[in-house]
Design an enzyme around this catalytic site. Sequence first.
Site, short mmCIF file in Angstrom:
data_model
loop_
_atom_site.label_atom_id
_atom_site.label_comp_id
_atom_site.label_asym_id
_atom_site.label_seq_id
_atom_site.Cartn_x
_atom_site.Cartn_y
_atom_site.Cartn_z
N GLU A 1 -3.86 3.32 6.15
CA GLU A 1 -4.01 3.70 4.99
C GLU A 1 -4.74 4.55 4.13
OE1 GLU A 1 -4.60 -0.50 3.83
OE2 GLU A 1 -5.72 0.75 1.95
N ARG B 1 1.06 -0.83 -0.12
CA ARG B 1 0.10 0.15 -0.01
C ARG B 1 0.78 1.09 0.26
NH1 ARG B 1 -2.82 -3.92 -0.59
NH2 ARG B 1 -4.32 -4.47 0.98
N SER C 1 -10.65 -0.11 3.59
CA SER C 1 -9.53 -0.58 5.04
C SER C 1 -9.15 1.04 5.24
CB SER C 1 -8.62 -1.29 4.59
OG SER C 1 -8.91 -2.61 4.02
P1 NAP Z 1 -9.91 -11.57 5.15
O1 NAP Z 1 -10.56 -12.10 4.00
O2 NAP Z 1 -10.85 -10.51 6.74
O3 NAP Z 1 -8.46 -10.97 5.87
C1 NAP Z 1 -8.38 -10.20 6.35
C2 NAP Z 1 -7.26 -9.90 6.32
O4 NAP Z 1 -5.93 -10.83 6.01
C3 NAP Z 1 -6.67 -9.14 4.53
O5 NAP Z 1 -6.49 -7.88 4.66
C4 NAP Z 1 -5.42 -9.81 3.89
O6 NAP Z 1 -4.29 -9.36 3.87
C5 NAP Z 1 -5.37 -11.11 5.36
N1 NAP Z 1 -5.15 -12.17 4.27
C6 NAP Z 1 -5.72 -12.74 4.12
N2 NAP Z 1 -5.37 -14.04 3.82
C7 NAP Z 1 -4.43 -13.95 3.21
C8 NAP Z 1 -3.39 -14.97 2.32
N3 NAP Z 1 -4.35 -16.49 2.00
N4 NAP Z 1 -2.05 -14.75 3.01
C9 NAP Z 1 -2.31 -13.52 2.69
N5 NAP Z 1 -2.81 -12.74 3.60
C10 NAP Z 1 -4.53 -13.22 3.71
O7 NAP Z 1 -10.08 -9.21 3.99
P2 NAP Z 1 -11.18 -8.70 3.50
O8 NAP Z 1 -11.51 -7.16 4.18
O9 NAP Z 1 -12.20 -9.94 3.47
O10 NAP Z 1 -10.16 -8.13 2.05
C11 NAP Z 1 -9.91 -9.35 1.56
C12 NAP Z 1 -8.89 -8.66 0.02
O11 NAP Z 1 -9.36 -7.37 -0.38
C13 NAP Z 1 -7.76 -8.47 1.00
O12 NAP Z 1 -6.80 -8.54 -0.11
C14 NAP Z 1 -8.06 -6.43 1.37
O13 NAP Z 1 -6.76 -6.35 1.51
C15 NAP Z 1 -8.38 -6.20 0.09
N6 NAP Z 1 -9.40 -5.59 0.36
C16 NAP Z 1 -8.68 -3.98 0.25
C17 NAP Z 1 -9.64 -3.11 0.83
C18 NAP Z 1 -8.35 -1.17 0.90
O14 NAP Z 1 -8.72 -0.55 0.86
N7 NAP Z 1 -7.66 -1.78 0.65
C19 NAP Z 1 -10.41 -2.84 1.32
C20 NAP Z 1 -11.32 -4.28 1.28
C21 NAP Z 1 -9.92 -5.37 0.79
P3 NAP Z 1 -4.22 -8.00 2.57
O15 NAP Z 1 -4.64 -6.81 3.06
O16 NAP Z 1 -2.98 -7.54 2.85
O17 NAP Z 1 -4.42 -8.64 1.79
#
Ligand code: NAP
Length: 344
Positions: free
Chosen positions: A327, A161, A231
């Site tokens: 972020e 990020r 996020s």
């Molecule tokens: P989630 O599945 O509840 O997981 C929580 C966090 O754990 C995620 O943020 C992700 O990190 C990490 N994670 C989960 N599975 C992983 C794996 N197999 N390997 C490595 N790291 C893992 O997350 P969520 O909220 O539903 O989001 C799903 C994805 O969408 C994530 O990649 C998240 O970053 C992305 N997202 C980004 C934003 C934003 O505003 N930047 C908003 C919503 C969702 P990472 O965040 O590093 O991937």
Amino acid sequence: MMDSVSLKPLNTFAIDAKAKHVVTAHTEAELLILWRQATARKLPVLVLGGGSNVLFLENYAGTALLNRIKGIAVSEDADAWYVHAGAGELWDDLVNACLDLSIPGLENLALIPGYVGSAPIQNIGAYGVELQQFCEYVDVIQLETSVKRRLSAAECQFGYRESIFKHDLCEHYAIVAVGLRLTKSWRPVLHYGALTYLDTRRVTPRQIYDTVCAARRSKLPDPTLTGNAGSFFKNPVISAFETEHLLRCYPDVPHYIQPDGKVKLAAGWLIECCGLKGYQLDGAAVHDKQMLVLINTGKTSGSNIAALARYVRRQVADRFAIWLEPEVRFISAQGEVDAVEVIS
Ligand code: NAP
């Protein structure tokens, strides 16, 4: 151009801050003219995409310059497709345009709000994929000199990020286009959440896109209905040693080992563990399905969102000795301010 304009429709948090002026550029030439006119008034200028990663702490005392430079051009060779996209294209429209042309690669980055020009600033990432894996170059204009430069991916200094656009090139530069290289040796990336149930051998890019959209819709608040900027905090990355200690106290803590041996934690889990699911403070709230997201429940202000972020950060630090970093970028009357300082 209008005097004192509400920024509410121009930021996904739906904060009703005002700017002195709002102007829109559709071409590089227009961008330069509008920037010169705005700076001639001796007021600050903020180049804005979709406002999907900003928090307006108060009224903005200058001109918001909306970058809406459009255009998508595709070329190819034996190994890859090369996509050149204007900064003012909506990111999700670009992902769809590629899939419609049978160009895979961006499907895990489905439904991310905002414009193409914002994607490299944040090095957008989701479901195991980051922009930096495809980004070949970013075209920028130095607004004071009108000089256009093409930065290679290495020059963009992408990180988690992170990029040079959040640091050395955050002022007086506008991103005007992004170049992507999408390999023809496509392999699905299916190691995150709902994607792990898909069949690696049969899955299509469009099925991945649809699965990511469904996962996002089920968990994340729709910014057109509930103000939010995705996020709010970055997931903290800690050392293996610190992780060992943490696991002794909290054996269930979700943790993901990184290629460099460090360990990424899920900030949402830490926040939930502090009992903050759905926690509200003056119209700002922790989302009840994804605790990493802070929401505007209706008419709250940017400073109330920041106050909630300060509280959440303090609770997490008290419990886990981990300080979360925002972020989202914070904008005050004169421009961007240090978000960590604001919520310390
Ligand atoms: P989630 O599945 O509840 O997981 C929580 C966090 O754990 C995620 O943020 C992700 O990190 C990490 N994670 C989960 N599975 C992983 C794996 N197999 N390997 C490595 N790291 C893992 O997350 P969520 O909220 O539903 O989001 C799903 C994805 O969408 C994530 O990649 C998240 O970053 C992305 N997202 C980004 C934003 C934003 O505003 N930047 C908003 C919503 C969702 P990472 O965040 O590093 O991937």
